[in-house]
Design an enzyme around this catalytic site. Sequence first.
Site, PDB file in Angstrom:
ATOM      1  N   GLU A 200     -27.635 -25.889 -10.794  1.00 31.50           N
ATOM      2  CA  GLU A 200     -27.023 -24.801 -11.556  1.00 31.50           C
ATOM      3  C   GLU A 200     -26.751 -25.201 -12.990  1.00 31.50           C
ATOM      4  OE1 GLU A 200     -23.661 -23.971  -8.993  1.00 31.50           O
ATOM      5  OE2 GLU A 200     -22.331 -25.094 -10.291  1.00 31.50           O
ATOM      6  N   HIS A 235     -15.971 -35.997 -11.022  1.00 29.72           N
ATOM      7  CA  HIS A 235     -15.862 -34.647 -10.457  1.00 29.72           C
ATOM      8  C   HIS A 235     -14.785 -34.564  -9.389  1.00 29.72           C
ATOM      9  CE1 HIS A 235     -19.400 -33.712 -12.685  1.00 29.72           C
ATOM     10  NE2 HIS A 235     -20.110 -34.609 -12.041  1.00 29.72           N
ATOM     11  N   ARG A 297      -9.754 -24.203   3.715  1.00 30.93           N
ATOM     12  CA  ARG A 297      -8.765 -25.113   4.298  1.00 30.93           C
ATOM     13  C   ARG A 297      -7.617 -25.224   3.313  1.00 30.93           C
ATOM     14  NH1 ARG A 297      -9.717 -29.200   0.607  1.00 30.93           N
ATOM     15  NH2 ARG A 297     -11.893 -29.472   0.042  1.00 30.93           N
TER      16      ARG A 297
HETATM   17  P1  ADP Z   1     -17.006 -30.228  -4.567  1.00 29.71           P
HETATM   18  O1  ADP Z   1     -17.297 -29.508  -3.309  1.00 29.71           O
HETATM   19  O2  ADP Z   1     -17.516 -31.606  -4.555  1.00 29.71           O
HETATM   20  O3  ADP Z   1     -15.585 -30.084  -4.951  1.00 29.71           O
HETATM   21  P2  ADP Z   1     -17.594 -28.321  -6.692  1.00 29.71           P
HETATM   22  O4  ADP Z   1     -18.749 -27.393  -6.701  1.00 29.71           O
HETATM   23  O5  ADP Z   1     -16.273 -27.713  -6.410  1.00 29.71           O
HETATM   24  O6  ADP Z   1     -17.906 -29.484  -5.682  1.00 29.71           O
HETATM   25  O7  ADP Z   1     -17.545 -29.064  -8.085  1.00 29.71           O
HETATM   26  C1  ADP Z   1     -16.687 -30.153  -8.323  1.00 29.71           C
HETATM   27  C2  ADP Z   1     -16.405 -30.292  -9.828  1.00 29.71           C
HETATM   28  O8  ADP Z   1     -17.624 -30.440 -10.580  1.00 29.71           O
HETATM   29  C3  ADP Z   1     -15.736 -29.090 -10.447  1.00 29.71           C
HETATM   30  O9  ADP Z   1     -14.353 -29.143 -10.289  1.00 29.71           O
HETATM   31  C4  ADP Z   1     -16.162 -29.194 -11.897  1.00 29.71           C
HETATM   32  O10 ADP Z   1     -15.399 -30.145 -12.585  1.00 29.71           O
HETATM   33  C5  ADP Z   1     -17.549 -29.744 -11.815  1.00 29.71           C
HETATM   34  N1  ADP Z   1     -18.544 -28.656 -11.834  1.00 29.71           N
HETATM   35  C6  ADP Z   1     -19.041 -28.034 -10.764  1.00 29.71           C
HETATM   36  N2  ADP Z   1     -19.936 -27.090 -11.121  1.00 29.71           N
HETATM   37  C7  ADP Z   1     -20.008 -27.123 -12.459  1.00 29.71           C
HETATM   38  C8  ADP Z   1     -20.789 -26.396 -13.432  1.00 29.71           C
HETATM   39  N3  ADP Z   1     -21.667 -25.481 -13.086  1.00 29.71           N
HETATM   40  N4  ADP Z   1     -20.607 -26.689 -14.742  1.00 29.71           N
HETATM   41  C9  ADP Z   1     -19.721 -27.637 -15.113  1.00 29.71           C
HETATM   42  N5  ADP Z   1     -18.996 -28.363 -14.254  1.00 29.71           N
HETATM   43  C10 ADP Z   1     -19.109 -28.114 -12.937  1.00 29.71           C
HETATM   44  P1  ADP Z   2     -12.603 -30.694  -3.175  1.00 26.17           P
HETATM   45  O1  ADP Z   2     -12.740 -31.976  -3.896  1.00 26.17           O
HETATM   46  O2  ADP Z   2     -13.473 -30.589  -1.966  1.00 26.17           O
HETATM   47  O3  ADP Z   2     -12.709 -29.503  -4.055  1.00 26.17           O
HETATM   48  P2  ADP Z   2      -9.867 -31.545  -2.728  1.00 26.17           P
HETATM   49  O4  ADP Z   2      -9.731 -32.045  -4.089  1.00 26.17           O
HETATM   50  O5  ADP Z   2      -8.775 -30.744  -2.132  1.00 26.17           O
HETATM   51  O6  ADP Z   2     -11.145 -30.618  -2.592  1.00 26.17           O
HETATM   52  O7  ADP Z   2     -10.176 -32.837  -1.830  1.00 26.17           O
HETATM   53  C1  ADP Z   2     -10.513 -32.816  -0.485  1.00 26.17           C
HETATM   54  C2  ADP Z   2     -11.028 -34.179  -0.163  1.00 26.17           C
HETATM   55  O8  ADP Z   2      -9.980 -35.013   0.316  1.00 26.17           O
HETATM   56  C3  ADP Z   2     -12.013 -34.225   0.933  1.00 26.17           C
HETATM   57  O9  ADP Z   2     -13.284 -33.879   0.524  1.00 26.17           O
HETATM   58  C4  ADP Z   2     -11.938 -35.684   1.379  1.00 26.17           C
HETATM   59  O10 ADP Z   2     -12.805 -36.532   0.654  1.00 26.17           O
HETATM   60  C5  ADP Z   2     -10.523 -36.086   1.033  1.00 26.17           C
HETATM   61  N1  ADP Z   2      -9.715 -36.352   2.243  1.00 26.17           N
HETATM   62  C6  ADP Z   2     -10.023 -36.075   3.509  1.00 26.17           C
HETATM   63  N2  ADP Z   2      -9.078 -36.430   4.342  1.00 26.17           N
HETATM   64  C7  ADP Z   2      -8.102 -36.975   3.610  1.00 26.17           C
HETATM   65  C8  ADP Z   2      -6.823 -37.531   3.910  1.00 26.17           C
HETATM   66  N3  ADP Z   2      -6.348 -37.574   5.137  1.00 26.17           N
HETATM   67  N4  ADP Z   2      -6.078 -37.983   2.904  1.00 26.17           N
HETATM   68  C9  ADP Z   2      -6.526 -37.917   1.654  1.00 26.17           C
HETATM   69  N5  ADP Z   2      -7.711 -37.390   1.312  1.00 26.17           N
HETATM   70  C10 ADP Z   2      -8.509 -36.929   2.265  1.00 26.17           C
END
Ligand code: ADP
Ligand code: ADP
Length: 651
Positions: A200, A235, A297
């Site tokens: 993307e 990220h 979640r």
């Molecule tokens: P994850 O499931 O690992 O959390 P996300 O799709 O939520 O993946 O993306 C994690 C982080 O990556 C976002 O919080 C943002 O900082 C960055 N990011 C994701 N998509 C974009 C984008 N299209 N452009 C810029 N930064 C992005």
């Molecule tokens: P995301 O990064 O998916 O957008 P969060 O920042 O809320 O969402 O982080 C969730 C992440 O926390 C999970 O993807 C995992 O790597 C991590 N995690 C899972 N279990 C635990 C735990 N018991 N304590 C701390 N972190 C955890």
Amino acid sequence: MFQKILIANRGEIAVRVIKTARQMGIATVAVYSDADRDARHVRMADQAVHIGPSAASESYLNGDRIIAAAQETGAEAIHPGYGFLSENPDFVEKVEAAGLVFIGPSSQAIRAMGLKDAAKRLMEKAGVPVVPGYHGDTQALVALASKANEIGYPVLIKARAGGGGKGMRLVADPDAFPDALAAAQREAKAAFGDERVLVEKYIETPRHIEVQVFGDKHGNAVHLFERDCSAQRRHQKVIEEAPAPGMDALTREAMTDAAVKAAKAISYSGAGTIEFIVDASEGLRPDRFWFMEMNTRLQVEHPVTEMITGIDLVEWQLRVAAGEPLPRTQDEIAAHGHAVEARLYAEDATRDFLPATGTLHHLKFPEHVDGARLRVDAGVSEGDAITPFYDPMIAKLIVHAPTREEALEGLTNALERTEVAGSTVNLGFLTRLLRDDDFAAGRLETGLIARKQEALTTVAPLRDRHLAVAVAATSGTATGADASDPFSAISGYGHFGPLVHRRTLVDGEDAVEARVTAQGDGALSIRLGDDEAARPIIVRRDDPTRIARWPGHVTVFEGADALTLKVPDRLQAADESAGGDRLSAPMPGLVKVVRAAVNDTVKKGQPLLVLEAMKMEHTITAPHDGVVAEIATEGAQVNDGAMLVRFQDAD
Ligand code: ADP
Ligand code: ADP
Ligand code: MG
């Protein structure tokens, strides 16, 4: 309401869920792996069931074993926490088939949002703005590369099954695309067992703003305002806050409306988060945000929402799962003040945030801060270990105050009074970030940390005064009970005249030599270095410097930074000098890829191998030009400190 629930998680979130369950009079069952036998969540729960070996795949991800544990203990419902099985629709179906309640959304809702590509297609249909990109089925390099060209660089490659920032690569230009794709696919396969990716548009000057939503089984859905999670490294979020700085009424309305629309599109029930990526190049605007993903979640950062709304989200989860309607309507949900959360991680900010392990020999949190409310959500207690098996998060510190300025100040203050020894942590980094001009002014964007990484991770060197205090703290007899009071141990020799003790501590690569003399008044006089004329530093028993003594080490706390010195064991000294010119594993892990062979001439900075640890890939590069004498084998599982590469002797 349920009488008893099982928590299919560990650490901080398991502890968090137990607290609310207890307040509601619900009994709790913890589950644990070998590594967590004595963990805090196990000690806290009313009952605990051992579910398997340390590897998550054989314990916290073993759904059948967890369901059996719930049945054995008579738990009626399972709270998944976050991570692990929380977003696994097959697990939800198995839980329900076993006659138990899953405390979370339906398997259909999770499935709809589980894969980022399908979720984006669905949201497009529901009329929610989505980041421009390719979310289709084709996975061939040539096809994806041409899609990337169409989208326009920079692009972001993302694991469609991704989470926690894993399996994601920012690609600046077409040349870098093939390698980035391969790395993203490898990481995605390792972390999620699914190597498919989407491509993307990378939004420039991006901010991550998400909306907390809640639905029930009666068709109601509300939002609980937004959180800003733009402070990220790799990220991954490190500081989160609510409300988002600079948020105006129109943009908030547009974002929260889109979020509720997204939740309703999948008849969502329970706690969920709609994550948006925002183009903040011209401030926040109602038409400059796009749907990124939905986390079906509870979120790590949910406490900031709890602080500003006064709502216990875990209580709402339990009520909704039990079939009750949402406790409040949209009109009855209001926000007050400002809340900020910092994630305390075992990681080395100075080594690109490399996850760390270790036993938390010393762990102290402040009880409160002036002018603000402090909440500490910790998954561990002093003496607990951070192992390589799970997420290296130690705790979260959350502060709520009337204004953002006061909340940031309160949090900085709380972090500066937090003490951790036994593992490298990110406390100093967090306070430097909180004090950063742009951050403090609310000029957030997800690239801020990377852009200022150097300044944010530079730790001031130990001052002589600290070295002297460390020397004093370690100047007792090296073994036995006396070691706890070096002053009495040394002054004991005072009867025989002013005896000078030599002491050596190790600060990184450097030896710190000191001469210690006990003074008549119980203080120690310490001269650093070899200079006979060096001015002595007097260290009294009541010296205010905060230190912690732990096996083989002493840690000096200065602000939020902790500087650790090794206290060499004389027997080991000979051994270490024979180390030679080698690279050792910074943590236990798997040698994923080997890029050099014995007798290869390598250049400084050249990648030599890829170590996979804590589900992330770490590239180990040559520290200098040289010739490889020995190198680890691909596929090898290595321990912390194991030799990865040895160089031939120069000359
Ligand atoms: P994850 O499931 O690992 O959390 P996300 O799709 O939520 O993946 O993306 C994690 C982080 O990556 C976002 O919080 C943002 O900082 C960055 N990011 C994701 N998509 C974009 C984008 N299209 N452009 C810029 N930064 C992005
Ligand atoms: P995301 O990064 O998916 O957008 P969060 O920042 O809320 O969402 O982080 C969730 C992440 O926390 C999970 O993807 C995992 O790597 C991590 N995690 C899972 N279990 C635990 C735990 N018991 N304590 C701390 N972190 C955890
Ligand atoms: Mg995300």
